[in-house]
Design an enzyme around this catalytic site. Structure first.
Site, PDB file in Angstrom:
ATOM      1  N   TYR A 184      18.002  44.499   9.779  1.00 19.32           N
ATOM      2  CA  TYR A 184      18.710  44.891   8.561  1.00 19.32           C
ATOM      3  C   TYR A 184      18.506  46.376   8.304  1.00 19.32           C
ATOM      4  O   TYR A 184      17.509  46.977   8.718  1.00 19.32           O
ATOM      5  CB  TYR A 184      18.238  44.073   7.351  1.00 19.32           C
ATOM      6  CG  TYR A 184      16.820  44.354   6.904  1.00 19.32           C
ATOM      7  CD1 TYR A 184      16.543  45.341   5.954  1.00 19.32           C
ATOM      8  CD2 TYR A 184      15.749  43.642   7.429  1.00 19.32           C
ATOM      9  CE1 TYR A 184      15.246  45.600   5.542  1.00 19.32           C
ATOM     10  CE2 TYR A 184      14.449  43.894   7.015  1.00 19.32           C
ATOM     11  CZ  TYR A 184      14.195  44.869   6.075  1.00 19.32           C
ATOM     12  OH  TYR A 184      12.899  45.134   5.667  1.00 19.32           O
ATOM     13  N   CYS A 185      19.483  46.977   7.631  1.00 22.18           N
ATOM     14  CA  CYS A 185      19.407  48.374   7.220  1.00 22.18           C
ATOM     15  C   CYS A 185      20.260  48.532   5.966  1.00 22.18           C
ATOM     16  O   CYS A 185      20.693  47.542   5.384  1.00 22.18           O
ATOM     17  CB  CYS A 185      19.864  49.304   8.338  1.00 22.18           C
ATOM     18  SG  CYS A 185      21.516  48.947   8.978  1.00 22.18           S
ATOM     19  N   THR A 186      20.501  49.740   5.533  1.00 18.48           N
ATOM     20  CA  THR A 186      21.164  49.957   4.249  1.00 18.48           C
ATOM     21  C   THR A 186      22.563  49.359   4.212  1.00 18.48           C
ATOM     22  O   THR A 186      22.883  48.529   3.363  1.00 18.48           O
ATOM     23  CB  THR A 186      21.237  51.455   3.929  1.00 18.48           C
ATOM     24  OG1 THR A 186      19.931  52.024   4.011  1.00 18.48           O
ATOM     25  CG2 THR A 186      21.793  51.678   2.527  1.00 18.48           C
ATOM     26  N   CYS A 191      21.721  48.766  12.332  1.00 18.74           N
ATOM     27  CA  CYS A 191      21.512  47.467  12.979  1.00 18.74           C
ATOM     28  C   CYS A 191      22.464  47.256  14.143  1.00 18.74           C
ATOM     29  O   CYS A 191      22.129  46.565  15.112  1.00 18.74           O
ATOM     30  CB  CYS A 191      21.709  46.345  11.967  1.00 18.74           C
ATOM     31  SG  CYS A 191      20.511  46.377  10.630  1.00 18.74           S
ATOM     32  N   VAL A 213      21.814  45.742   3.459  1.00 21.89           N
ATOM     33  CA  VAL A 213      21.181  45.397   2.187  1.00 21.89           C
ATOM     34  C   VAL A 213      22.160  45.551   1.031  1.00 21.89           C
ATOM     35  O   VAL A 213      22.077  44.836   0.028  1.00 21.89           O
ATOM     36  CB  VAL A 213      19.931  46.277   1.962  1.00 21.89           C
ATOM     37  CG1 VAL A 213      19.254  45.937   0.638  1.00 21.89           C
ATOM     38  CG2 VAL A 213      18.945  46.113   3.107  1.00 21.89           C
TER      39      VAL A 213
END
Length: 310
Positions: A184-186, A191, A213
């Protein structure tokens, strides 16, 4: 004054002439008075822009007219053009700097060989079915995770995105190769690349949180598996998904709870430091170890043009 917002987005697609895309995007953004950052490479586009809602809608419509960008998911968030000092549009080897441009392969559908996309609801279903066999793997820099992350997530101690390949090659996380790994990333772009790198290195079951996220927070706020604030690479610095966001960051001076990063007042330091309200009043660093880099919309001195917010 017309209401303003910020959009963040990315799209992986082969681009034969990134410089022509840059000139087109520069003309379009200047015409609409948008500010922010856009990176373009032969692999696609990655951007964060602020402006009026109407002008951003015009930008989205015009950008989607290009066939390779029609499938882009544009995410909206609170903010304005004033959250960016200027408009910067650059052509680079990568739209997110893993230092792995030659490893990445893309086609019109996106990254080839990346992890399986999971919507927020799908992530919850996977955790319910598999329990401890599911591992959340943070694809961001360690200082971002200091103020917000998924519960019990693996957070590699990296200062910049380009460090991930060497961390994976070190064997430090080989014990996860048989687990169900959810990256996961912003907003999802990191990703896309990290999941592909992990699969190439023998990780057997790799997923990526679709929309990052940002989309997860829209779906579950602070009532799911996420806890804390979301770090942002612009003047906003961080975002909370509800009025009951848990503060998991701690002040580097007194260890009080805080989610607020500040530029160290010591010009020789160039660090981002977590400070509570009281310690902010005495913002002079006496410890200048390079733990984080000062905020200028970047996550390291060598990524001055990089858009990490997605």
């Amino acid at each position: 004054m017309q209401p303003q917002k910020i959009i963040l987005y990315y799209g992986f697609t082969p681009l034969d002439d990134p410089d022509a895309i840059r000139l087109w995007q520069r003309t379009l953004c200047d015409m609409l008075s948008l500010k922010g950052r856009i990176l373009i490479s032969r692999h696609g586009i990655n951007g964060t822009l602020g402006g009026t809602i109407e002008d951003l809608k015009r930008y989205i419509a015009a950008t989607k007219d290009f066939s390779g960008f029609r499938g882009i998911d544009f995410k909206w968030s609170e903010g304005s053009a004033d959250d960016f000092p200027r408009l910067r549009i650059r052509v680079r080897d990568e739209i997110v700097s893993f230092g792995a441009a030659d490893e990445l392969s893309v086609d019109r559908r996106g990254v080839v060989g990346g992890g399986v996309h999971l919507k927020p609801d799908d992530v919850h279903e996977l955790v319910q079915q598999r329990g401890d066999d599911v591992v959340f793997f943070d694809a961001r820099n360690a200082f971002e995770a200091a103020i917000g992350r998924f519960k019990n997530a693996v957070v590699p101690n990296v200062l910049a995105t380009r460090d991930f390949a060497s961390v994976l090659d070190s064997g430090r996380y080989d014990h996860l190769k048989h687990k169900a790994v959810v990256t996961y990333c912003t907003g999802g772009v990191r990703c896309e690349v990290l999941s592909a790198l992990m699969i190439k290195r023998g990780f057997e079951e790799v997923y990526q949180l679709d929309g990052g996220v940002v989309r997860y927070g829209e779906a579950f706020g602070d009532d799911g598996l996420w806890e804390g604030s979301l770090y942002l690479f612009d003047a906003r610095m961080h975002h909370e998904f509800s009025e009951h966001t848990k503060i998991i960051g701690t002040c580097e001076r007194c260890e009080a709870p805080t989610s607020q990063y500040h530029n160290c007042a010591n010009l020789a330091c160039r660090k981002l430091i977590l400070l509570c309200g009281d310690c902010e009043l005495d913002n002079v660093s006496t410890n200048c170890a390079p733990q984080h880099f000062a905020n200028s919309g970047v996550d390291s001195a060598n990524e001055l043009a990089d858009v990490q917010s997605a």
